[in-house]
Design a protein around this motif. Sequence first.
Motif, PDB file in Angstrom:
ATOM      1  N   LYS A   1      37.911  94.425  50.515  1.00 44.93           N
ATOM      2  CA  LYS A   1      37.490  93.142  49.942  1.00 44.93           C
ATOM      3  C   LYS A   1      37.866  91.979  50.844  1.00 44.93           C
ATOM      4  N   GLU A   2      38.994  92.096  51.530  1.00 43.65           N
ATOM      5  CA  GLU A   2      39.424  91.022  52.420  1.00 43.65           C
ATOM      6  C   GLU A   2      38.458  90.857  53.586  1.00 43.65           C
ATOM      7  N   TYR A   3      37.955  91.954  54.111  1.00 47.00           N
ATOM      8  CA  TYR A   3      36.986  91.854  55.201  1.00 47.00           C
ATOM      9  C   TYR A   3      35.679  91.230  54.718  1.00 47.00           C
ATOM     10  N   GLU A   4      35.315  91.488  53.479  1.00 46.94           N
ATOM     11  CA  GLU A   4      34.133  90.820  52.919  1.00 46.94           C
ATOM     12  C   GLU A   4      34.373  89.317  52.817  1.00 46.94           C
ATOM     13  N   ARG A   5      35.576  88.923  52.431  1.00 44.93           N
ATOM     14  CA  ARG A   5      35.900  87.500  52.334  1.00 44.93           C
ATOM     15  C   ARG A   5      35.865  86.844  53.709  1.00 44.93           C
ATOM     16  N   ILE A   6      36.415  87.524  54.715  1.00 49.21           N
ATOM     17  CA  ILE A   6      36.427  86.970  56.069  1.00 49.21           C
ATOM     18  C   ILE A   6      35.002  86.807  56.593  1.00 49.21           C
ATOM     19  N   GLU A   7      34.135  87.749  56.261  1.00 49.18           N
ATOM     20  CA  GLU A   7      32.742  87.641  56.702  1.00 49.18           C
ATOM     21  C   GLU A   7      32.075  86.407  56.104  1.00 49.18           C
ATOM     22  N   LYS A   8      32.376  86.111  54.837  1.00 44.71           N
ATOM     23  CA  LYS A   8      31.825  84.910  54.216  1.00 44.71           C
ATOM     24  C   LYS A   8      32.364  83.646  54.882  1.00 44.71           C
ATOM     25  N   VAL A   9      33.652  83.668  55.227  1.00 44.68           N
ATOM     26  CA  VAL A   9      34.254  82.517  55.903  1.00 44.68           C
ATOM     27  C   VAL A   9      33.590  82.278  57.253  1.00 44.68           C
ATOM     28  N   GLU A  10      33.325  83.346  57.986  1.00 44.74           N
ATOM     29  CA  GLU A  10      32.672  83.200  59.292  1.00 44.74           C
ATOM     30  C   GLU A  10      31.254  82.664  59.141  1.00 44.74           C
ATOM     31  N   GLN A  11      30.555  83.102  58.112  1.00 47.02           N
ATOM     32  CA  GLN A  11      29.203  82.599  57.888  1.00 47.02           C
ATOM     33  C   GLN A  11      29.215  81.107  57.580  1.00 47.02           C
ATOM     34  N   MET A  12      30.176  80.660  56.791  1.00 53.62           N
ATOM     35  CA  MET A  12      30.294  79.237  56.488  1.00 53.62           C
ATOM     36  C   MET A  12      30.611  78.440  57.747  1.00 53.62           C
ATOM     37  N   ALA A  13      31.444  79.002  58.614  1.00 54.36           N
ATOM     38  CA  ALA A  13      31.832  78.297  59.832  1.00 54.36           C
ATOM     39  C   ALA A  13      30.666  78.175  60.804  1.00 54.36           C
ATOM     40  N   ARG A  14      29.714  79.114  60.735  1.00 54.61           N
ATOM     41  CA  ARG A  14      28.578  79.075  61.658  1.00 54.61           C
ATOM     42  C   ARG A  14      27.451  78.164  61.175  1.00 54.61           C
ATOM     43  N   GLN A  15      27.509  77.729  59.931  1.00 52.00           N
ATOM     44  CA  GLN A  15      26.445  76.883  59.401  1.00 52.00           C
ATOM     45  C   GLN A  15      26.504  75.486  60.019  1.00 52.00           C
ATOM     46  N   SER A  16      25.342  74.849  60.101  1.00 49.32           N
ATOM     47  CA  SER A  16      25.275  73.499  60.671  1.00 49.32           C
ATOM     48  C   SER A  16      25.895  72.501  59.707  1.00 49.32           C
ATOM     49  N   ALA A  17      26.461  71.463  60.272  1.00 45.08           N
ATOM     50  CA  ALA A  17      27.112  70.441  59.458  1.00 45.08           C
ATOM     51  C   ALA A  17      26.062  69.519  58.855  1.00 45.08           C
ATOM     52  N   THR A  18      26.178  69.238  57.565  1.00 48.27           N
ATOM     53  CA  THR A  18      25.273  68.304  56.883  1.00 48.27           C
ATOM     54  C   THR A  18      26.053  67.236  56.136  1.00 48.27           C
ATOM     55  N   PHE A  19      27.358  67.156  56.401  1.00 48.16           N
ATOM     56  CA  PHE A  19      28.174  66.175  55.704  1.00 48.16           C
ATOM     57  C   PHE A  19      29.302  65.727  56.621  1.00 48.16           C
ATOM     58  N   TYR A  20      29.893  64.590  56.270  1.00 48.74           N
ATOM     59  CA  TYR A  20      30.955  64.012  57.080  1.00 48.74           C
ATOM     60  C   TYR A  20      32.209  64.880  56.999  1.00 48.74           C
ATOM     61  N   GLY A  21      32.890  65.010  58.101  1.00 48.75           N
ATOM     62  CA  GLY A  21      34.136  65.767  58.131  1.00 48.75           C
ATOM     63  C   GLY A  21      33.937  67.253  58.358  1.00 48.75           C
ATOM     64  N   TYR A  22      32.788  67.623  58.896  1.00 48.36           N
ATOM     65  CA  TYR A  22      32.514  69.048  59.108  1.00 48.36           C
ATOM     66  C   TYR A  22      33.514  69.674  60.067  1.00 48.36           C
ATOM     67  N   GLN A  23      33.826  68.939  61.135  1.00 51.13           N
ATOM     68  CA  GLN A  23      34.748  69.492  62.115  1.00 51.13           C
ATOM     69  C   GLN A  23      36.105  69.795  61.487  1.00 51.13           C
ATOM     70  N   SER A  24      36.553  68.926  60.603  1.00 55.97           N
ATOM     71  CA  SER A  24      37.833  69.155  59.932  1.00 55.97           C
ATOM     72  C   SER A  24      37.765  70.389  59.041  1.00 55.97           C
ATOM     73  N   GLN A  25      36.649  70.530  58.323  1.00 56.99           N
ATOM     74  CA  GLN A  25      36.496  71.693  57.451  1.00 56.99           C
ATOM     75  C   GLN A  25      36.447  72.983  58.265  1.00 56.99           C
ATOM     76  N   ARG A  26      35.702  72.940  59.372  1.00 57.02           N
ATOM     77  CA  ARG A  26      35.593  74.135  60.201  1.00 57.02           C
ATOM     78  C   ARG A  26      36.951  74.514  60.789  1.00 57.02           C
ATOM     79  N   SER A  27      37.724  73.505  61.187  1.00 57.32           N
ATOM     80  CA  SER A  27      39.055  73.784  61.722  1.00 57.32           C
ATOM     81  C   SER A  27      39.941  74.450  60.669  1.00 57.32           C
ATOM     82  N   ALA A  28      39.824  73.962  59.423  1.00 57.44           N
ATOM     83  CA  ALA A  28      40.624  74.547  58.345  1.00 57.44           C
ATOM     84  C   ALA A  28      40.206  75.988  58.075  1.00 57.44           C
TER      85      ALA A  28
END
Length: 276
Positions: A41-68
Motif C-alpha cells: 500500500k505504501e508503494y501505491e501511495r508513493i506512486e500517487k505522490v509522484e503523479q501529483m509532483a509531475r502535474q503542471s502547476a495551475t496555482f500559486y505556490g506550486y514550487q513550495s508544494q512540490r518541494s514538500a
Amino acid sequence: MSIESKLRSLRSSSIVVTVFALLLVCAGLVQIGLGGLAVSKEYERIEKVEQMARQSATFYGYQSQRSALESEYNRSSTAFFLEGRFMPATDGLTLGDPAVIAAIALLLFGLGFLVAAMIWVWRAHGNLSEAGVRTRYGPGKAIAAYLVPAVNLILPFEAMRELYNRSHGEPEDFAHSTVEDVTAWWTSVVVGLLIFSAMIVKFMLDAGTSLIIMTPIWMEFTIIAFALILLLLAAYLFSGLARKITAAQHEHLHEIAASAPEMEEPSRMSVNVITS
C-alpha cells in the motif's frame, strides 16, 4: 520439596514456555504478513505522490508544494516505520484493527514467553544445585546473566551450555563442551538483536538529523522481517532446549543426586598433647 515435585514443576514450566513460544511465532508471522501488505500500500501511495509532483502547476505556490511532496517522498522509508504505516488501516488505526491486535498479541506473547523462560531457567538450574551438582551458574547467577546489560550477550550462552551438558549427566570437565542446539539458539538471538539495533540507529539518524540514509522501503522491511524471524526462531529453539533439558533431568537427575558426594561436616580442631 522432593525431587519428583521439582521435576513436575520443571515439566510444567517447559510446557508453558513451549505454548508461549508457539503463540509468539504465530503472532510474529501474522505481523510480518500484515507488514508486507502495508509495504504494498505504501508503494501505491508513493506512486500517487509522484503523479501529483509531475502535474503542471495551475496555482500559486506550486514550487513550495512540490518541494514538500518530494521531501515527504524522500523521507517515506523512515516515516513508514516511525509513523506506524507498517500497520495497514483504512481510516486510521483503532484498537479493533487486525494490525493493532496482532501487534498487541506479539507484545503480550513476547512478555509471557520471557517470564515463562526465566521461571524455567530458575527451576532447571535450581534442580542441579539441589542435586549437589557443582556448576558455575546457580539459579540467581543464571537469571542475572540474562538480565544484566552487556554481559547478557555472552553469559546466557555459557549458562545454557553448562545447564544442557550437566543435565545430561556430563562430568564437570565437559560442562562447557559445544552443543549445536545451544549455539544455533544463541546465534539467532545475537544476530537478530544486532540487526534490530542497526535499524534503530538508522531510523534515529533519519528522524533526528539532516543525514538521510536512502534505502528502499522493501529493503528495510526485508531486513527487519529477517531480524524478527531470527528472534522468533530463537524463541522456538529455546523451547526445544527447555524440552530436551527437562527430559534429561527426568532421566538423569535421580542418578546425579545419588552419586553426588555428600557435604562433609568440617572436622573440629584437635590438639594432641605429648607428655614425656
